[in-house]
Design a protein around this motif. Structure first.
Motif, PDB file in Angstrom:
ATOM      1  N   LYS A  20       7.817   2.996 -16.037  1.00  0.00           N
ATOM      2  CA  LYS A  20       8.662   2.977 -14.832  1.00  0.00           C
ATOM      3  C   LYS A  20       9.602   4.181 -14.823  1.00  0.00           C
ATOM      4  O   LYS A  20      10.149   4.522 -13.791  1.00  0.00           O
ATOM      5  N   HIS A  25       1.334   2.811  -6.150  1.00  0.00           N
ATOM      6  CA  HIS A  25       1.586   1.373  -6.078  1.00  0.00           C
ATOM      7  C   HIS A  25       0.528   0.609  -6.860  1.00  0.00           C
ATOM      8  O   HIS A  25       0.808  -0.392  -7.496  1.00  0.00           O
ATOM      9  N   HIS A  26      -0.708   1.121  -6.765  1.00  0.00           N
ATOM     10  CA  HIS A  26      -1.809   0.413  -7.415  1.00  0.00           C
ATOM     11  C   HIS A  26      -1.944   0.869  -8.862  1.00  0.00           C
ATOM     12  O   HIS A  26      -2.943   1.462  -9.265  1.00  0.00           O
ATOM     13  N   LEU A  29      -0.352  -0.453 -12.936  1.00  0.00           N
ATOM     14  CA  LEU A  29       0.511  -1.369 -13.676  1.00  0.00           C
ATOM     15  C   LEU A  29       1.699  -0.568 -14.169  1.00  0.00           C
ATOM     16  O   LEU A  29       1.556   0.610 -14.504  1.00  0.00           O
ATOM     17  N   LYS A  31       0.015  -6.095 -20.678  1.00  0.00           N
ATOM     18  CA  LYS A  31      -0.698  -5.514 -19.538  1.00  0.00           C
ATOM     19  C   LYS A  31      -2.005  -4.862 -19.992  1.00  0.00           C
ATOM     20  O   LYS A  31      -3.012  -4.923 -19.290  1.00  0.00           O
ATOM     21  N   SER A  61     -12.372  -7.862 -13.366  1.00  0.00           N
ATOM     22  CA  SER A  61     -12.175  -7.762 -11.914  1.00  0.00           C
ATOM     23  C   SER A  61     -10.838  -7.082 -11.610  1.00  0.00           C
ATOM     24  O   SER A  61     -10.700  -6.385 -10.605  1.00  0.00           O
ATOM     25  N   MET A  62      -9.874  -7.280 -12.484  1.00  0.00           N
ATOM     26  CA  MET A  62      -8.577  -6.634 -12.289  1.00  0.00           C
ATOM     27  C   MET A  62      -8.694  -5.135 -12.534  1.00  0.00           C
ATOM     28  O   MET A  62      -8.122  -4.319 -11.808  1.00  0.00           O
ATOM     29  N   ARG A 121     -11.378  -3.361 -12.067  1.00  0.00           N
ATOM     30  CA  ARG A 121     -12.088  -2.811 -10.905  1.00  0.00           C
ATOM     31  C   ARG A 121     -11.161  -2.599  -9.718  1.00  0.00           C
ATOM     32  O   ARG A 121     -11.179  -1.576  -9.060  1.00  0.00           O
ATOM     33  N   GLU A 122     -10.344  -3.615  -9.461  1.00  0.00           N
ATOM     34  CA  GLU A 122      -9.456  -3.573  -8.298  1.00  0.00           C
ATOM     35  C   GLU A 122      -8.394  -2.475  -8.467  1.00  0.00           C
ATOM     36  O   GLU A 122      -8.097  -1.744  -7.534  1.00  0.00           O
ATOM     37  N   LEU A 123      -7.841  -2.372  -9.664  1.00  0.00           N
ATOM     38  CA  LEU A 123      -6.844  -1.326  -9.944  1.00  0.00           C
ATOM     39  C   LEU A 123      -7.471   0.060  -9.800  1.00  0.00           C
ATOM     40  O   LEU A 123      -6.854   0.980  -9.264  1.00  0.00           O
ATOM     41  N   ASN A 179      -8.376   0.810  -5.861  1.00  0.00           N
ATOM     42  CA  ASN A 179      -7.212   1.081  -5.016  1.00  0.00           C
ATOM     43  C   ASN A 179      -6.406   2.269  -5.520  1.00  0.00           C
ATOM     44  O   ASN A 179      -5.849   3.031  -4.742  1.00  0.00           O
ATOM     45  N   GLU A 228      -5.428   5.848  -3.690  1.00  0.00           N
ATOM     46  CA  GLU A 228      -4.053   6.349  -3.609  1.00  0.00           C
ATOM     47  C   GLU A 228      -3.925   7.762  -4.184  1.00  0.00           C
ATOM     48  O   GLU A 228      -3.209   8.594  -3.631  1.00  0.00           O
TER      49      GLU A 228
END
Lengths: 395, 392
Positions: free
Chosen positions: A329, A338-339, A341, A354, A363-364, A366-368, A371, A375
């Protein structure tokens, strides 16, 4: 525009950023001359490049004065010695000579705006400003406060202070950096504009294949977690090893790859041995080009645990390779992604948690990746150039 | 004649706590009941449920013509019992006026019709039992979670004995037809009540929107719009979340004053009145059959399932959840069954939605987690924990 390094003769992100921005500005119709301290063989660009022709300039890491096996404790001791010796004598004299040459160059070029990148070029920028009375834009890609995790070298800090306070406008690569400048350099909020870096996807080999060694691990069911960056205090590699130690307790079939070199490399290897996880941590040394693309391709997750990261290009590079990212962060890039962790660099429990999520739930991942890739593609130099042009026109 | 049919949804999920991977197997509770769940319930109760119920009770006394319908998830009723009994009492007082109808839904506000028809039937039965025991009323009209609807659902509900079902009056299924009439599904007799989404959303979403042409919305103006339907339709279905009053639209937006005046303004027109869904079904004749082969809902601009099931994580979570059902039910552990059923609540999937996440939209506003990715991994960690218990 005054720079210090330029691809392919660059040691880090500064050269890449200068190239991306310069190209995009020219595409938008800016008549740009790029000044570098020393002539070298660069590829063709559709703008003019001028070289101050200084002898003996080398490509170097900014904090090359840091020694191997440096820890925060020994750092303070060494810094005291450094002060009396005057750190990196030759580097400072190079910076001075660059300033003298810049004044001469400015008299010939007479730009409407002077744009200088980071402290190494600020001297040149100030000299040009004084000579031709054109407004100076000082572009801050990193500060000494970030690089040293809050223990700046006074001489570098001074150069940065003069370069930003003497400028007509300051550009920060993130709100995070802007805050650092306000808190540590006495600049006012209104003097600083944020212009986020972009990424040029055409500069990467996105078709790279996975190296044979890592492929063999993957075949055996191993997940690969990647760190890319200088192995220095600023990049938080020690937090990465701490998190690795926690992850391996739950998921032993995980391989941690550290790609980069730096003063903390030896300390990091020691740390891995102390934890008894040396067989699960691979040090590749410094990688670039296709080799770097290959490890990005191989990785299940990229981690940027930086203690302080003004922007941070590597997560965008990783996402271009469809590898999802976990970022600190305390970074500028987390303002545009945004996409991804996100974690506090010091919270190794959260970091490990994480990492475990990504390697456990495909699946997480893949989605990360999907997206995040989208971005990263949106982070263009074109947008950065447009913002710079708006700033120029207001001067 | 225009009959206004109000239906308000009352629901709060049991949100999952930040359940880490390292928490798996450690016998830790899944839900953050004393934390965010109780806090949210208390906050919404004092901002929305309590003041709105007080107003509704007063309006029911002031206007003998007024009628409304509510639907409560079993999950929210449980939470009222535990954390806000006063709120539950105030709802009972409304129902005791005899002019409030309670609708049927799945106990866990779930997507079970999509996951398992058997589970759906059981959750509907559980809900019926709960409503009967608290309010002494047996629901006759069904509303599915977030107005998720298609032909199959209608036929299924008809077999379960329902007389009517609520659905979104989505343009893409209505075409030229009006939501101001009753319809039936192809091959069925069950009555369809369709939400007038323009008028409903004028209150629920646009009320405090200063950039809206019709801002500020007054009761008089709204009653005028309702009057315009007179002659061209029979019912105006105003369906919305009950949290509209005081939580989505804050008190300072004037939402309570608006509602205070609305029945009076509507009743000024002699042809207007109020009906409950059951009364609408008795009074009006369906105007034809409406074919809805694909799922519709009242969520987002898409009005489809994409809020809950549009990305890889959501589909994965849904499949893994329902694949555990048989094992969970046969484990004969009431706590485990309840925990699993609480995971079927649609909100968990809504929190995992990545659509528009980068734009910081309504999904983000309602999300108790930092990101859809966090929502997913806490959910999956809990599911892994359940799986571990089953293996033991």
């Amino acid at each position: 525009m005054f720079g210090w390094e330029y691809p392919p003769h660059n040691s880090g992100g500064l050269g890449v950023a200068c190239q991306g921005l310069a190209r995009a500005l020219v595409d938008k119709g800016v008549d740009l001359t790029f000044v570098l301290p020393k002539k070298a063989d660069f590829g063709a660009e559709n703008f003019k490049m001028i070289f101050a022709s200084l002898p003996n300039i080398k490509v170097y890491a900014v904090n090359s004065f840091l020694m191997p096996y440096m820890t925060e404790e020994t750092y303070k001791v060494i810094r005291k010695k450094q002060k009396s010796r005057v750190y990196a004598n030759d580097l400072f004299s190079e910076v001075e000579r660059y300033g003298l040459a810049a004044a001469k160059i400015a008299r010939k070029i007479r730009g409407d705006v002077i744009h200088a990148h980071d402290w190494l070029s600020f001297g040149a920028g100030l000299a040009a400003q004084k000579t031709i009375k054109s407004p100076l834009v000082s572009h801050v890609h990193a500060t000494e406060v970030d690089r040293t995790a809050g223990h700046p070298n006074e001489l570098i800090y001074k150069k940065e202070y003069e370069g930003t306070n003497g400028a007509d406008k300051v550009i920060a690569v993130s709100q995070f950096t802007k805050n650092t400048l306000i808190q540590n350099y006495g600049l006012s909020d209104s003097k600083i504009d944020v212009v986020y870096n972009g990424i040029d996807a055409t500069c990467y080999q996105l078709d790279a294949s996975i190296p044979a060694g890592l492929k063999a691990y993957k075949k055996k069911g191993y997940k690969i977690v990647l760190f890319v960056g200088r192995i220095t205090i600023m990049k938080g590699p020690d937090y990465f090893i701490n998190a690795a130690n926690i992850v391996l307790k739950h998921h032993p079939k995980t391989l941690f790859v550290v790609a980069g070199s730096g003063d903390m490399e030896g300390r990091l290897m020691e740390q891995a041995s102390e934890f008894g996880i040396s067989d699960k941590v691979i040090f590749t040394g410094f990688l670039r080009g296709r080799e770097l693309s290959e490890v990005f391709e191989a990785a299940d997750l990229f981690v940027m645990p930086s203690v302080s990261e003004p922007f941070g290009l590597t997560p965008l590079e990783s996402l271009l390779h469809d590898t999802p990212v976990l970022i600190s962060k305390q970074s500028g890039v987390s303002e545009v992604l945004h996409h991804a962790l996100k974690t506090d660099f010091w919270d190794v429990e959260d970091m490990a948690d994480k990492i475990l999520s990504v390697i456990t739930y495909p699946s997480m991942r893949r989605e990360l990746a999907k997206n995040g890739h989208h971005e990263a593609m949106l982070a263009s130099w074109e947008a950065a150039a447009e913002k710079c042009i708006r700033i120029y026109s207001q001067l | 004649m225009s009959s206004i049919c109000f239906y308000f949804q009352v629901h709060q999920p049991r949100r999952i706590k930040k359940f880490r991977y390292s928490d798996i197997g450690k016998k830790i509770d899944y839900f953050d009941d004393e934390g965010i769940n109780a806090q949210t319930l208390n906050k919404v109760s004092s901002k929305a449920y309590l003041p709105t119920n007080a107003l509704m009770l007063e309006l029911l006394h002031r206007h003998p013509e007024l009628k409304v319908a509510y639907s409560f998830s079993g999950v929210v009723l449980e939470q009222f019992e535990k954390y806000a009994p006063r709120v539950l009492e105030s709802f009972v007082a409304l129902i005791d006026t005899g002019r409030v109808e309670i609708l049927s839904e799945t106990y866990y506000h779930s997507l079970s019709f999509l996951g398992s028809k058997q589970e759906f039937d059981e959750q509907v039965a559980l809900h019926k039992k709960k409503v009967e025991s608290i309010f002494g009323q047996t629901p006759k009209v069904f509303r599915n979670t977030e107005l998720i609807y298609n032909n199959d659902l209608a036929i299924h509900l008809e077999r379960l004995g329902y007389k009517g079902v609520l659905a979104e009056g989505a343009d893409h299924v209505l075409g030229w037809r009006s939501p101001a009439f009753l319809y039936t599904p192809p091959g069925g007799k069950i009555r369809l009540l369709l939400k007038n989404y323009r008028l409903s959303d004028d209150i629920a979403f646009r009320f405090s929107e200063k950039s809206w042409n019709d801002y500020p919305l007054t009761a008089e103006k709204f009653a005028n719009w309702v009057n315009q339907i007179n002659g061209g339709g029979e019912i105006v279905n105003l369906f919305m979340d009950y949290e509209t009053f005081g939580e989505h639209q804050w008190e300072d937006s004037g939402i309570f004053k608006f509602m205070d005046k609305l029945p009076e303004e509507i009743l000024k027109h002699p042809d207007n009145d109020f009906v409950t869904p059951s009364e609408a079904i008795e009074r009006y004749t369906p105007k034809g059959s409406l074919d809805v082969p694909n799922y519709i809902s009242w969520a987002d601009t898409e009005r489809d399932l994409s809020a809950w099931l549009s990305n890889a994580m959501q589909r994965d979570a849904m499949n893994k959840l329902y694949s555990l059902r048989d094992d969970v039910l046969s484990a004969n552990d009431e706590d485990l069954i309840q925990a699993w059923r609480n995971l079927t609540t649609s909100d968990h999937f809504y929190y995992m939605c990545t659509k528009w996440f980068a734009d910081g939209d309504v999904h983000k506003y309602f999300n108790p987690y930092d990101s859809p990715y966090d929502a997913f991994r806490y959910f999956m960690n809990v599911l892994s924990d359940i799986n571990l218990k089953l293996k033991k």
